[in-house]
Design a protein around this motif. Structure first.
Motif, PDB file in Angstrom:
ATOM      1  N   ASP A 190     -14.488  -4.201   2.259  1.00 26.70           N
ATOM      2  CA  ASP A 190     -13.253  -4.044   3.034  1.00 26.70           C
ATOM      3  C   ASP A 190     -12.429  -2.927   2.401  1.00 26.70           C
ATOM      4  O   ASP A 190     -11.887  -3.078   1.298  1.00 26.70           O
ATOM      5  CB  ASP A 190     -12.478  -5.355   3.049  1.00 26.70           C
ATOM      6  CG  ASP A 190     -11.312  -5.345   4.031  1.00 26.70           C
ATOM      7  OD1 ASP A 190     -10.710  -4.266   4.231  1.00 26.70           O
ATOM      8  OD2 ASP A 190     -10.989  -6.414   4.596  1.00 26.70           O
ATOM      9  N   GLN A 191     -12.308  -1.788   3.072  1.00 19.04           N
ATOM     10  CA  GLN A 191     -11.601  -0.635   2.517  1.00 19.04           C
ATOM     11  C   GLN A 191     -10.131  -0.902   2.253  1.00 19.04           C
ATOM     12  O   GLN A 191      -9.515  -0.281   1.394  1.00 19.04           O
ATOM     13  CB  GLN A 191     -11.754   0.566   3.464  1.00 19.04           C
ATOM     14  CG  GLN A 191     -13.168   1.112   3.533  1.00 19.04           C
ATOM     15  CD  GLN A 191     -13.676   1.526   2.156  1.00 19.04           C
ATOM     16  OE1 GLN A 191     -13.022   2.273   1.434  1.00 19.04           O
ATOM     17  NE2 GLN A 191     -14.858   1.033   1.790  1.00 19.04           N
ATOM     18  N   SER A 192      -9.547  -1.873   2.978  1.00 21.16           N
ATOM     19  CA  SER A 192      -8.132  -2.184   2.750  1.00 21.16           C
ATOM     20  C   SER A 192      -7.928  -2.932   1.439  1.00 21.16           C
ATOM     21  O   SER A 192      -6.792  -3.117   1.004  1.00 21.16           O
ATOM     22  CB  SER A 192      -7.581  -3.019   3.910  1.00 21.16           C
ATOM     23  OG  SER A 192      -8.088  -4.343   3.885  1.00 21.16           O
ATOM     24  N   LEU A 193      -9.040  -3.339   0.800  1.00 22.49           N
ATOM     25  CA  LEU A 193      -8.957  -4.067  -0.463  1.00 22.49           C
ATOM     26  C   LEU A 193      -9.508  -3.242  -1.625  1.00 22.49           C
ATOM     27  O   LEU A 193      -9.898  -3.791  -2.656  1.00 22.49           O
ATOM     28  CB  LEU A 193      -9.728  -5.393  -0.363  1.00 22.49           C
ATOM     29  CG  LEU A 193      -9.240  -6.403   0.680  1.00 22.49           C
ATOM     30  CD1 LEU A 193     -10.168  -7.609   0.716  1.00 22.49           C
ATOM     31  CD2 LEU A 193      -7.805  -6.842   0.400  1.00 22.49           C
ATOM     32  N   SER A 194      -9.519  -1.920  -1.491  1.00 20.89           N
ATOM     33  CA  SER A 194     -10.144  -1.075  -2.513  1.00 20.89           C
ATOM     34  C   SER A 194      -9.434  -1.168  -3.864  1.00 20.89           C
ATOM     35  O   SER A 194     -10.082  -1.214  -4.922  1.00 20.89           O
ATOM     36  CB  SER A 194     -10.191   0.378  -2.046  1.00 20.89           C
ATOM     37  OG  SER A 194      -8.880   0.869  -1.794  1.00 20.89           O
ATOM     38  N   LEU A 195      -8.101  -1.231  -3.876  1.00 22.27           N
ATOM     39  CA  LEU A 195      -7.377  -1.335  -5.139  1.00 22.27           C
ATOM     40  C   LEU A 195      -7.597  -2.713  -5.765  1.00 22.27           C
ATOM     41  O   LEU A 195      -7.762  -2.833  -6.987  1.00 22.27           O
ATOM     42  CB  LEU A 195      -5.889  -1.073  -4.919  1.00 22.27           C
ATOM     43  CG  LEU A 195      -4.987  -1.101  -6.167  1.00 22.27           C
ATOM     44  CD1 LEU A 195      -5.557  -0.224  -7.275  1.00 22.27           C
ATOM     45  CD2 LEU A 195      -3.566  -0.671  -5.806  1.00 22.27           C
ATOM     46  N   THR A 230      -3.937  -6.575  -0.012  1.00 12.65           N
ATOM     47  CA  THR A 230      -4.354  -5.300   0.566  1.00 12.65           C
ATOM     48  C   THR A 230      -3.670  -4.136  -0.154  1.00 12.65           C
ATOM     49  O   THR A 230      -2.686  -4.313  -0.879  1.00 12.65           O
ATOM     50  CB  THR A 230      -3.986  -5.243   2.052  1.00 12.65           C
ATOM     51  OG1 THR A 230      -2.557  -5.325   2.170  1.00 12.65           O
ATOM     52  CG2 THR A 230      -4.636  -6.379   2.820  1.00 12.65           C
ATOM     53  N   ASN A 231      -4.205  -2.954   0.079  1.00 13.18           N
ATOM     54  CA  ASN A 231      -3.577  -1.746  -0.476  1.00 13.18           C
ATOM     55  C   ASN A 231      -2.130  -1.617  -0.007  1.00 13.18           C
ATOM     56  O   ASN A 231      -1.252  -1.172  -0.752  1.00 13.18           O
ATOM     57  CB  ASN A 231      -4.365  -0.503  -0.055  1.00 13.18           C
ATOM     58  CG  ASN A 231      -5.779  -0.510  -0.614  1.00 13.18           C
ATOM     59  OD1 ASN A 231      -6.066  -1.224  -1.569  1.00 13.18           O
ATOM     60  ND2 ASN A 231      -6.660   0.293  -0.022  1.00 13.18           N
ATOM     61  N   GLU A 232      -1.886  -2.004   1.237  1.00 12.31           N
ATOM     62  CA  GLU A 232      -0.538  -1.909   1.790  1.00 12.31           C
ATOM     63  C   GLU A 232       0.426  -2.831   1.053  1.00 12.31           C
ATOM     64  O   GLU A 232       1.577  -2.476   0.798  1.00 12.31           O
ATOM     65  CB  GLU A 232      -0.562  -2.245   3.279  1.00 12.31           C
ATOM     66  CG  GLU A 232       0.756  -2.032   4.005  1.00 12.31           C
ATOM     67  CD  GLU A 232       1.194  -0.569   4.007  1.00 12.31           C
ATOM     68  OE1 GLU A 232       2.426  -0.326   4.021  1.00 12.31           O
ATOM     69  OE2 GLU A 232       0.312   0.328   3.976  1.00 12.31           O
ATOM     70  N   ALA A 233      -0.055  -4.033   0.687  1.00  8.56           N
ATOM     71  CA  ALA A 233       0.786  -4.972  -0.056  1.00  8.56           C
ATOM     72  C   ALA A 233       1.137  -4.402  -1.428  1.00  8.56           C
ATOM     73  O   ALA A 233       2.283  -4.529  -1.900  1.00  8.56           O
ATOM     74  CB  ALA A 233       0.084  -6.316  -0.195  1.00  8.56           C
ATOM     75  N   PHE A 234       0.151  -3.757  -2.075  1.00  9.17           N
ATOM     76  CA  PHE A 234       0.426  -3.114  -3.366  1.00  9.17           C
ATOM     77  C   PHE A 234       1.419  -1.962  -3.195  1.00  9.17           C
ATOM     78  O   PHE A 234       2.352  -1.794  -3.991  1.00  9.17           O
ATOM     79  CB  PHE A 234      -0.865  -2.596  -3.983  1.00  9.17           C
ATOM     80  CG  PHE A 234      -1.687  -3.650  -4.688  1.00  9.17           C
ATOM     81  CD1 PHE A 234      -1.193  -4.269  -5.823  1.00  9.17           C
ATOM     82  CD2 PHE A 234      -2.941  -4.014  -4.223  1.00  9.17           C
ATOM     83  CE1 PHE A 234      -1.945  -5.229  -6.499  1.00  9.17           C
ATOM     84  CE2 PHE A 234      -3.696  -4.974  -4.876  1.00  9.17           C
ATOM     85  CZ  PHE A 234      -3.207  -5.593  -6.011  1.00  9.17           C
ATOM     86  N   LYS A 235       1.207  -1.168  -2.142  1.00 10.36           N
ATOM     87  CA  LYS A 235       2.054   0.013  -1.917  1.00 10.36           C
ATOM     88  C   LYS A 235       3.507  -0.396  -1.702  1.00 10.36           C
ATOM     89  O   LYS A 235       4.435   0.265  -2.205  1.00 10.36           O
ATOM     90  CB  LYS A 235       1.531   0.794  -0.716  1.00 10.36           C
ATOM     91  CG  LYS A 235       2.259   2.097  -0.469  1.00 10.36           C
ATOM     92  CD  LYS A 235       1.616   2.852   0.694  1.00 10.36           C
ATOM     93  CE  LYS A 235       2.334   4.177   0.943  1.00 10.36           C
ATOM     94  NZ  LYS A 235       1.718   4.923   2.074  1.00 10.36           N
TER      95      LYS A 235
END
Length: 566
Positions: A190-195, A230-235
């Motif tokens: 899942d690319q949204s979970l890359s971080l 997700t990356n968005e949550a980290f961002k």
């Protein structure tokens, strides 16, 4: 024979007719033994051309005879179009080209060994696993203004609750696919979970989440549950890459070190056991792989909120689980998505009120459990219980008190746990697994219904450690009814329900030091020969610096009572 021939024609004809009639009555009659001509699953498929391809799959895997036998099954039945799409996905021209083991797994995933109608579906996992061993997840979706039920987020139910002789069929528009990736692989793809994937790798948790199930142990305990960001949550939290994540959380600069705060940050998002949303919604405190740390969970309408608490009168907003994306099954667990960044919270000891009757096995008695006017008592065998064990084979009993249509007295929730003949040679030791208790020091109170004769002393143990005081079940509330509440507390007793009933009593059995946050073992042990029933209501673990009297429990009800401030 000659004499018969000499008889008159009429008499001879009559005699032959009677002989024939006797022979007809002696002939074995064909009796219709079946009272139900409803076709079983396999015969139903043979009788319905639209499902011929799944029938072929049953025949190739040798499940056709099995699905034609007596039983109670649920079949999620793909249409022929769904089966053709499956063949295209796997690159096969016919079902015979699909490897037999793969086809067997697909067939088993569509069958449940229990009859389950759509009225029993929830927005989450079906309680009974498939024959393959993986759980199926149902939900609701709306497309073009039409609502439908989905299975495993991909297939829609076209026709539901089709009755057959050995169960029920739900027709679906896609073949369900077996989860064939580990949690680590599922997260990484899942690319949204890359971080989040990078964080797993540098802390060593990727390897843990990539391990297959250990079937030599209890396989349920071998599963894991992951709350992924997700990356968005980290961002949103100001973290854009792995270096910024390390700077913020890795205080030892050793992410592989279990004591490093980044390692703890990751392990806090990994829960033991297989826990779908339906499980999280009813679990107020979630154990995590971070030592001694828990996550609180509560259901707010249809949203599960993590770590939403009120401390010192201030609401600490929680983090929501993204429901529509979660409940992703992997070979070794289940994956959920959270909508924002969250960190470990310092947890102070908090009270735990453990109702002895609050067992899943009793809760499943939906026509009895806490239902006013229902049967006053129901007994269940020890083999049925997961979190309660005891010696001897006598059952234990769910007993409603007078507030719920029974006769015991007014306890919390209107029920008590009954142990019959609580003595040596029968059930002398009974052990309960408590809810999660946060580490700290607590005073332990046990409430019960006292009697005047035929009962005796009870010792209490927590994790095998004996408490300092015993319960004398000959002492009922009437003995202390005239003593002021604070004076009574100083003597190790209290009135735990309001309004108080003289039948109920509550005893302080000692102070316990809970070393680790988690579930613990609470044991009651009789010390004399009980010849009458023993009734237990609530075990209260109250932090030592908390008011030990209030709140009280609603006598016969489900709430709490705190007296108004003068």
């Amino acid at each position: 024979m000659k004499r018969l021939l000499r008889l008159p024609d009429l008499l001879r004809f009559t005699l032959v007719f009677l002989i024939a009639l006797v022979f007809q009555n002696c002939t074995e009659q064909k009796i219709k033994e079946s009272t139900d001509e409803t076709l079983n699953i396999t015969d139903y498929l043979r009788d319905t051309p639209d499902y011929s391809m799944f029938l072929e799959a049953l025949e190739i895997t040798n499940y056709a005879p099995f699905m034609n036998t007596y039983g109670t099954y649920t079949l999620f039945l793909p249409t022929n179009d769904a089966m053709k799409a499956y063949l295209k996905d796997v690159g096969a021209n016919s079902l015979k080209e699909v490897p037999l083991a793969d086809l067997q797994n697909v067939v088993k995933l569509h069958i449940l060994n229990q009859k389950i109608n759509t009225t029993s579906f929830t927005d989450g996992k079906i309680a009974t696993p498939s024959l393959y061993g993986q759980f199926l997840v149902t939900g609701a979706t709306n497309k073009n203004g039409e609502s439908s039920t989905t299975v495993n987020k991909t297939a829609s139910i076209l026709k539901s609750n089709v009755p057959v002789g050995n169960g029920v069929i739900h027709v679906i528009d896609k073949v369900l696919r077996v989860a064939d990736k580990t949690l680590a692989q599922t997260i990484e793809q899942d690319q949204s979970l890359s971080l989040f994937t990078e964080a797993l790798k540098i802390t060593g948790w990727y390897d843990v989440l990539n391990k297959p199930i250990d079937y030599t142990k209890n396989d349920i305990d071998s599963y894991l549950t992951v709350l992924a960001q997700t990356n968005e949550a980290f961002k949103t939290a100001g973290i854009n890459n792995i270096e910024e994540l390390k700077t913020k959380y890795s205080h030892l600069h050793e992410p592989l070190n279990p004591k490093d705060s980044l390692n703890l940050f990751v392990s806090y998002r990994i829960l033991p056991k297989l826990q779908y949303l339906a499980d999280l919604a009813i679990t107020p405190a979630l154990e995590t792989k971070a030592p001694l740390e828990v996550i609180s969970a509560k259901l707010d309408k249809d949203v599960i909120l993590l770590n939403e608490e009120v401390f010192n009168g201030v609401l600490e907003k929680g983090v929501a689980i993204t429901r529509e994306k979660s409940d992703v099954t992997a070979t070794n667990g289940v994956l959920h998505f959270v909508g924002a960044n969250f960190a470990i919270k310092k947890r102070l000891p908090s009270p735990v009120y453990f109702d002895f009757c609050d067992q899943n096995e009793f809760r499943q008695l939906t026509s009895v459990f806490r239902i006013p006017g229902a049967a006053p008592k129901t007994s269940l065998a020890k083999t049925l219980f997961k979190d309660v064990t005891w010696d001897h084979n006598d059952p234990i009993t769910y007993f409603k008190d007078a507030a719920r249509g029974g006769t015991v007295g007014f306890g919390w929730h209107g029920d008590c746990l009954e142990i019959n003949r609580f003595r040596d040679g029968n059930c002398q030791n009974i052990t309960f697994t408590t809810p999660v208790i946060i580490k700290g020091k607590y005073k332990l109170w046990i409430s019960y219904r006292g009697q005047d004769t035929k009962v005796g002393l009870v010792k209490v143990f927590v994790d095998g450690v004996e408490m300092s005081r015993q319960i004398n079940m000959l002492e009922n509330g009437n003995k202390f009814s005239s003593i002021e509440a604070r004076v009574l507390e100083s003597q190790g007793y209290k009135r735990h329900v309001y309004p108080h009933t003289t039948k109920m009593n509550c005893r302080l059995v000692g102070t316990v030091d809970i070393i680790t946050t988690g579930r613990h073992k609470l044991t009651l042990q009789s010390q004399s020969s009980f010849s009458a029933q023993a009734w237990f209501d609530v075990a209260e673990f109250r932090p030592i610096d908390m008011d030990q009297l209030y709140p009280q429990f609603d006598s016969g009800g489900d709430g709490f009572y705190t007296p108004p401030t003068p």
